[in-house]
Design a protein around this motif. Structure first.
Motif, PDB file in Angstrom:
ATOM      1  N   MET A 167      26.131  65.586  -4.576  1.00 42.20           N
ATOM      2  CA  MET A 167      26.617  65.083  -5.860  1.00 42.20           C
ATOM      3  C   MET A 167      26.628  63.557  -5.844  1.00 42.20           C
ATOM      4  N   LYS A 168      25.955  62.963  -6.812  1.00 44.28           N
ATOM      5  CA  LYS A 168      25.846  61.510  -6.897  1.00 44.28           C
ATOM      6  C   LYS A 168      26.934  60.949  -7.819  1.00 44.28           C
ATOM      7  N   ASN A 169      27.344  59.714  -7.527  1.00 49.26           N
ATOM      8  CA  ASN A 169      28.317  59.018  -8.365  1.00 49.26           C
ATOM      9  C   ASN A 169      27.597  58.125  -9.369  1.00 49.26           C
ATOM     10  N   PHE A 170      27.956  58.278 -10.638  1.00 48.97           N
ATOM     11  CA  PHE A 170      27.364  57.494 -11.719  1.00 48.97           C
ATOM     12  C   PHE A 170      28.410  56.603 -12.369  1.00 48.97           C
ATOM     13  N   ALA A 171      27.964  55.427 -12.797  1.00 43.22           N
ATOM     14  CA  ALA A 171      28.719  54.595 -13.725  1.00 43.22           C
ATOM     15  C   ALA A 171      27.867  54.454 -14.984  1.00 43.22           C
ATOM     16  N   MET A 172      28.511  54.134 -16.098  1.00 45.79           N
ATOM     17  CA  MET A 172      27.771  53.998 -17.350  1.00 45.79           C
ATOM     18  C   MET A 172      28.243  52.761 -18.101  1.00 45.79           C
ATOM     19  N   ILE A 173      27.280  52.011 -18.623  1.00 39.88           N
ATOM     20  CA  ILE A 173      27.561  50.854 -19.462  1.00 39.88           C
ATOM     21  C   ILE A 173      27.076  51.164 -20.869  1.00 39.88           C
ATOM     22  N   GLY A 174      28.000  51.091 -21.841  1.00 42.59           N
ATOM     23  CA  GLY A 174      27.652  51.421 -23.226  1.00 42.59           C
ATOM     24  C   GLY A 174      28.008  52.848 -23.573  1.00 42.59           C
ATOM     25  N   VAL A 175      29.154  53.292 -23.122  1.00 43.64           N
ATOM     26  CA  VAL A 175      29.515  54.706 -23.246  1.00 43.64           C
ATOM     27  C   VAL A 175      29.931  55.087 -24.672  1.00 43.64           C
ATOM     28  N   ASP A 190      24.589  68.095 -16.374  1.00 38.42           N
ATOM     29  CA  ASP A 190      23.619  69.180 -16.204  1.00 38.42           C
ATOM     30  C   ASP A 190      22.924  69.139 -14.849  1.00 38.42           C
ATOM     31  N   THR A 191      22.808  67.949 -14.269  1.00 44.31           N
ATOM     32  CA  THR A 191      22.144  67.816 -12.967  1.00 44.31           C
ATOM     33  C   THR A 191      23.126  67.896 -11.803  1.00 44.31           C
ATOM     34  N   GLY A 192      24.383  68.248 -12.097  1.00 40.06           N
ATOM     35  CA  GLY A 192      25.362  68.491 -11.041  1.00 40.06           C
ATOM     36  C   GLY A 192      25.970  67.247 -10.433  1.00 40.06           C
ATOM     37  N   ASN A 193      26.015  66.169 -11.214  1.00 41.45           N
ATOM     38  CA  ASN A 193      26.571  64.916 -10.709  1.00 41.45           C
ATOM     39  C   ASN A 193      27.798  64.530 -11.523  1.00 41.45           C
ATOM     40  N   ARG A 210      32.658  48.964  -1.469  1.00 43.13           N
ATOM     41  CA  ARG A 210      33.213  48.650  -0.153  1.00 43.13           C
ATOM     42  C   ARG A 210      34.024  49.791   0.447  1.00 43.13           C
ATOM     43  N   ALA A 211      34.290  50.828  -0.370  1.00 44.45           N
ATOM     44  CA  ALA A 211      35.121  51.944   0.100  1.00 44.45           C
ATOM     45  C   ALA A 211      34.351  52.960   0.937  1.00 44.45           C
ATOM     46  N   GLY A 212      33.011  52.873   0.946  1.00 48.53           N
ATOM     47  CA  GLY A 212      32.221  53.804   1.754  1.00 48.53           C
ATOM     48  C   GLY A 212      31.239  54.598   0.930  1.00 48.53           C
ATOM     49  N   ASP A 213      30.345  55.311   1.618  1.00 51.44           N
ATOM     50  CA  ASP A 213      29.235  55.988   0.948  1.00 51.44           C
ATOM     51  C   ASP A 213      29.682  57.043  -0.050  1.00 51.44           C
ATOM     52  N   ASP A 214      30.783  57.737   0.223  1.00 56.31           N
ATOM     53  CA  ASP A 214      31.197  58.802  -0.682  1.00 56.31           C
ATOM     54  C   ASP A 214      31.857  58.261  -1.951  1.00 56.31           C
ATOM     55  N   GLN A 215      32.206  56.969  -1.948  1.00 55.64           N
ATOM     56  CA  GLN A 215      32.854  56.357  -3.096  1.00 55.64           C
ATOM     57  C   GLN A 215      31.919  55.460  -3.899  1.00 55.64           C
ATOM     58  N   ARG A 216      30.923  54.892  -3.262  1.00 56.26           N
ATOM     59  CA  ARG A 216      30.089  53.911  -3.925  1.00 56.26           C
ATOM     60  C   ARG A 216      29.265  54.522  -5.052  1.00 56.26           C
ATOM     61  N   ILE A 217      28.900  53.688  -6.014  1.00 55.49           N
ATOM     62  CA  ILE A 217      28.098  54.121  -7.163  1.00 55.49           C
ATOM     63  C   ILE A 217      26.632  54.220  -6.740  1.00 55.49           C
ATOM     64  N   ASP A 218      26.042  55.376  -7.004  1.00 57.20           N
ATOM     65  CA  ASP A 218      24.627  55.582  -6.679  1.00 57.20           C
ATOM     66  C   ASP A 218      23.714  55.144  -7.822  1.00 57.20           C
ATOM     67  N   TYR A 219      24.152  55.395  -9.071  1.00 58.59           N
ATOM     68  CA  TYR A 219      23.342  55.065 -10.249  1.00 58.59           C
ATOM     69  C   TYR A 219      24.229  54.456 -11.333  1.00 58.59           C
ATOM     70  N   VAL A 220      23.692  53.472 -12.027  1.00 60.84           N
ATOM     71  CA  VAL A 220      24.326  52.946 -13.232  1.00 60.84           C
ATOM     72  C   VAL A 220      23.429  53.293 -14.420  1.00 60.84           C
ATOM     73  N   SER A 221      23.965  54.085 -15.349  1.00 59.06           N
ATOM     74  CA  SER A 221      23.232  54.438 -16.569  1.00 59.06           C
ATOM     75  C   SER A 221      23.539  53.394 -17.634  1.00 59.06           C
TER      76      SER A 221
END
Length: 314
Positions: free
Chosen positions: A1-9, A23-26, A66-77
């Motif tokens: 499961m990837k972490n996403f952030a979004m700009i313009g929500v 839908d992609t399980g993230n 800085r909190a680690g791989d499980d916390q960091r954002i993988d994608y910014v939409s």
């Protein structure tokens, strides 16, 4: 499961991105918009952090990095106004994330060069939503054209009228410096589709360019294209008005209508699936379409002679 952030929500297109993430399980974990009318988040990711100030959003994204791989954002939409896409993609890459950006990628082709440098510097990637490239009907047409003789030039008419109310010209979309104008804001993905199907662009003639409509002629390796785009309800054909429609979309190839109205709602999810699988469309795939709309924006108008769209004679 990837972490996403979004700009313009809070924007029009953001719900399609939220649906694609789900839908992609993230998961969407952080979102930014200066407009706080964002209750739609609750339908998808009610636990997402929300910010109305970029500085606080920036601080939160850095804290997660800085909190680690499980916390960091993988994608910014990125679903922000068009003129901010360039800046927000740079923010995403420098924050240690890949970007997924709505169309138009940027307003001017030289912005692509700068983003490519930042990709090289950061090791992260810009992915773009070129949703028509994954539409089954468009993919089938591309295969059909590719199978024909190379010297074949098809006759294409592209007509897209999507009515907008008076609010449109009062918003950022009505400001050419922010939206890029009609051809950029509502047409760029069609111009990308034409390049994707018919090859390199050879000629770009503009016959009309106004706040609410534009039209012209494009010639590609494999096609001659007359195009017309509008957000004015008055341009909708009478037959469509009679049945209550405010939108008219038509693409004909050698007089034959290409039906691709269905399936639009799932194209963002399909695009996300391809991106997550490492098959997303990057910066360079956007260059021809961005060059096309940039030229249209700055072109001198040509007289209505030769090949021009029939709607321009109204």
């Amino acid at each position: 499961m990837k972490n996403f952030a979004m700009i313009g929500v809070a924007g029009y297109i953001a719900p399609r991105h939220m649906k694609a993430i789900k839908d992609t399980g993230n998961r969407l974990v952080a979102a930014l918009d200066p407009n706080d009318s964002v209750g739609i988040i609750d339908s998808h990711f009610p636990d997402a952090e929300f910010f109305t100030e970029f500085e606080r959003f920036d601080r939160h994204i850095d804290k997660m990095r800085r909190a680690g791989d499980d916390q960091r954002i993988d994608y910014v939409s990125i679903c922000s106004p068009n003129y901010l896409h360039d800046s927000h993609m740079r923010f995403a890459l420098r924050s240690g994330a890949d970007a997924i950006c709505e169309k138009p990628l940027v307003l001017n082709p030289w912005n692509i060069d700068g983003l490519q440098e930042i990709e090289r510097d950061t090791g992260h990637k810009v992915n773009t939503i070129l949703q028509l490239r994954v539409h089954p009907a468009i993919m089938a047409l591309r295969d059909r054209v590719a199978a024909q003789k190379k010297d074949t030039k098809h006759e294409v008419d592209l007509t897209y009228i999507t009515s907008r109310g008076h609010w449109y010209l009062q918003s950022w979309k009505g400001d050419e410096k922010k939206s890029g104008g009609i051809a950029t804001n509502i047409g760029v993905h069609f111009f990308d589709m034409l390049h994707y199907i018919f090859g390199e662009l050879q000629a770009n003639v503009v016959h009309a360019s106004a706040e609410t409509y534009a039209g012209g002629y494009l010639e590609y390796e494999r096609a001659r294209v007359r195009w017309f785009l509008s957000v004015d309800y008055n341009d909708v054909p009478d037959a469509q008005k009679a049945i209550g429609q405010r939108t008219y979309r038509s693409i004909t190839v050698d007089g034959q209508e290409i039906e691709f109205s269905g399936g639009f709602t799932d194209l963002h999810t399909r695009s996300y699936e391809e991106i997550l699988a490492g098959r997303g469309f990057g910066l360079e795939e956007n260059r021809v379409a961005i060059e096309t709309v940039s030229t249209i924006r700055n072109a001198s108008l040509a007289p209505l002679t030769g090949d021009y769209h029939p709607f321009l004679k109204k």
